[in-house]
Design a protein around this motif. Structure first.
Motif, short mmCIF file in Angstrom:
data_model
loop_
_atom_site.label_atom_id
_atom_site.label_comp_id
_atom_site.label_asym_id
_atom_site.label_seq_id
_atom_site.Cartn_x
_atom_site.Cartn_y
_atom_site.Cartn_z
N MET A 157 -7.37 -9.25 0.57
CA MET A 157 -5.94 -9.19 0.22
C MET A 157 -5.55 -7.73 -0.03
SD MET A 157 -3.90 -11.02 -2.94
CE MET A 157 -4.32 -12.66 -2.31
N SER A 158 -4.47 -7.29 0.59
CA SER A 158 -4.04 -5.91 0.42
C SER A 158 -3.40 -5.72 -0.96
CB SER A 158 -3.05 -5.52 1.51
OG SER A 158 -1.91 -6.36 1.46
N LEU A 159 -3.49 -4.50 -1.46
CA LEU A 159 -2.93 -4.19 -2.76
C LEU A 159 -1.42 -4.04 -2.68
CD1 LEU A 159 -5.50 -1.45 -3.89
CD2 LEU A 159 -5.42 -3.82 -4.65
N SER A 160 -0.74 -4.34 -3.78
CA SER A 160 0.69 -4.10 -3.84
C SER A 160 0.93 -2.60 -3.91
CB SER A 160 1.29 -4.78 -5.07
OG SER A 160 0.90 -4.09 -6.26
N LYS A 161 2.18 -2.21 -3.68
CA LYS A 161 2.51 -0.78 -3.67
C LYS A 161 2.28 -0.15 -5.04
CE LYS A 161 5.65 -0.93 0.25
NZ LYS A 161 6.94 -0.50 0.84
N GLU A 162 2.40 -0.93 -6.09
CA GLU A 162 2.16 -0.41 -7.44
C GLU A 162 0.67 -0.39 -7.77
OE1 GLU A 162 3.79 -1.09 -12.02
OE2 GLU A 162 4.33 -2.50 -10.42
N GLU A 163 -0.02 -1.47 -7.43
CA GLU A 163 -1.45 -1.56 -7.73
C GLU A 163 -2.25 -0.50 -6.98
OE1 GLU A 163 -2.00 -6.35 -8.50
OE2 GLU A 163 -1.98 -5.59 -6.45
N ALA A 164 -1.83 -0.20 -5.76
CA ALA A 164 -2.57 0.77 -4.94
C ALA A 164 -2.64 2.14 -5.58
CB ALA A 164 -1.93 0.86 -3.56
N LEU A 165 -1.64 2.48 -6.38
CA LEU A 165 -1.56 3.82 -6.97
C LEU A 165 -2.36 3.95 -8.26
CD1 LEU A 165 2.24 4.32 -6.34
CD2 LEU A 165 0.42 5.63 -5.26
N LYS A 166 -2.80 2.84 -8.82
CA LYS A 166 -3.54 2.88 -10.07
C LYS A 166 -4.87 3.60 -9.91
CE LYS A 166 -1.43 -1.22 -12.14
NZ LYS A 166 -1.61 -2.60 -12.65
N GLY A 167 -5.18 4.48 -10.84
CA GLY A 167 -6.45 5.18 -10.82
C GLY A 167 -6.46 6.46 -10.02
N VAL A 168 -5.39 6.73 -9.28
CA VAL A 168 -5.33 7.96 -8.49
C VAL A 168 -4.94 9.13 -9.38
CG1 VAL A 168 -4.28 9.15 -6.53
CG2 VAL A 168 -4.71 6.68 -6.41
N GLU A 169 -5.80 10.14 -9.42
CA GLU A 169 -5.54 11.33 -10.23
C GLU A 169 -5.20 12.55 -9.39
OE1 GLU A 169 -5.25 11.37 -13.50
OE2 GLU A 169 -5.64 9.20 -13.53
N LEU A 170 -5.60 12.52 -8.12
CA LEU A 170 -5.33 13.64 -7.20
C LEU A 170 -4.77 13.10 -5.90
CD1 LEU A 170 -5.61 16.67 -6.30
CD2 LEU A 170 -7.89 16.05 -5.46
N PHE A 171 -3.58 13.57 -5.54
CA PHE A 171 -2.96 13.22 -4.27
C PHE A 171 -3.11 14.39 -3.31
CE2 PHE A 171 -1.05 10.45 -7.35
CZ PHE A 171 -0.79 9.26 -6.67
N VAL A 172 -3.83 14.18 -2.22
CA VAL A 172 -4.02 15.21 -1.20
C VAL A 172 -2.95 14.96 -0.14
CG1 VAL A 172 -5.60 16.31 0.40
CG2 VAL A 172 -6.48 15.28 -1.70
N LEU A 173 -1.96 15.84 -0.12
CA LEU A 173 -0.75 15.60 0.67
C LEU A 173 -0.77 16.36 1.99
CD1 LEU A 173 1.85 16.08 -2.21
CD2 LEU A 173 0.85 13.92 -1.42
#
Length: 264
Positions: A1-17
């Motif tokens: 099951m894919s993560l929701s748009k909110e759940e997917a962001l949990k735990g991310v501390e560094l965004f490599v853009l």
């Protein structure tokens, strides 16, 4: 099951853009990109820009971002050219290198101690070269055909611009491969060497990192193939048809960085 748009962001501390097609298109910032950065800053989360576009260098991108209203340090921007330089230092120390790249990239290689030559190289490198000529193509094909190791800064086929796309490093390498029968060792995203460099310079662990960009086969794949997250934004190359046809499944898909900021 894919993560929701909110759940997917949990735990991310560094965004490599990613930059082209993700934060801006050509010289125009994508609406809401600065809102995303401000939200990260407010939340105490970190970001790092990583672009496969090795036709420019970090100082160039620093000035470009400043014109768009975002002040960052040069150390906040990494390119596939930087990964290639580190790879050459590790695996071809002191060797003679033939490079097909822009004058800015040539200057960066030389400043970092890479010995660039026009004849008798130990290794050749193809990059996104907007100064490419037939003479350059003929030269690198001859070296590759004669058995010289063939590297490429990144595998992107097209570079997004505000009026569409222009041929990128991957397309140039296809021409060389068609002529010589030899495929390059690609660096940059999505290769492991890129993840290793990000881990080294940030001190983060893979489970704290998300790669964000508009290409599934580079931006997203860097994350999901190397133990991190990979978020797709639909502001550049990929669309939902691309997602449906891709073997690489994004951790989550967002319309834009701005939409992502709404779920942080």
């Amino acid at each position: 099951m894919s993560l929701s748009k909110e759940e997917a962001l949990k735990g991310v501390e560094l965004f490599v853009l990613d930059m082209d097609g993700t934060f801006y298109l050509s010289d125009s910032i994508i609406e809401g990109s600065l809102d995303f950065i401000r939200k990260l800053e407010d939340m105490g989360k970190e970001f790092l820009f990583f672009t496969n576009n090795a036709s420019r260098v970090s100082s160039f991108y620093q000035k470009k971002l400043a014109k768009m209203g975002l002040e960052v340090e040069v150390s906040d921007i990494v390119t596939a050219g930087d990964v290639t330089i580190e790879y050459l230092k590790s695996f071809y120390p002191g060797k003679r290198v033939y490079l097909n790249g822009t004058p800015l990239l040539e200057e960066s290689f030389q400043e970092k101690g890479i010995c660039l030559v026009q004849e008798d190289p130990d290794v050749v490198v193809q990059s996104f070269d907007m100064t490419l000529t037939y003479e350059k193509l003929e030269r690198i094909c001859t070296f590759v055909r004669n058995g010289v190791p063939f590297l490429a800064t990144h595998m992107d086929t097209n570079c997004p611009v505000d009026y569409g796309f222009i041929p990128d490093c991957g397309a140039m390498c296809d021409l060389i491969t068609s002529s010589t029968g030899v495929k390059p060792k690609f660096l940059g995203k999505p290769c492991r060497e890129t993840m290793d460099m990000i881990l080294k310079i940030t001190g983060k662990t893979v489970d704290q990192i998300a790669f964000v960009g508009d290409r599934i086969y580079t931006d997203v794949a860097t994350g999901v193939k190397n133990g991190a997250k990979g978020f797709l934004v639909l502001t550049g190359e990929a669309d939902m048809q691309t997602v449906a046809e891709s073997e690489v499944e994004p951790t989550c898909v967002y319309d834009s960085l701005y939409e992502m900021s709404q779920y942080l």
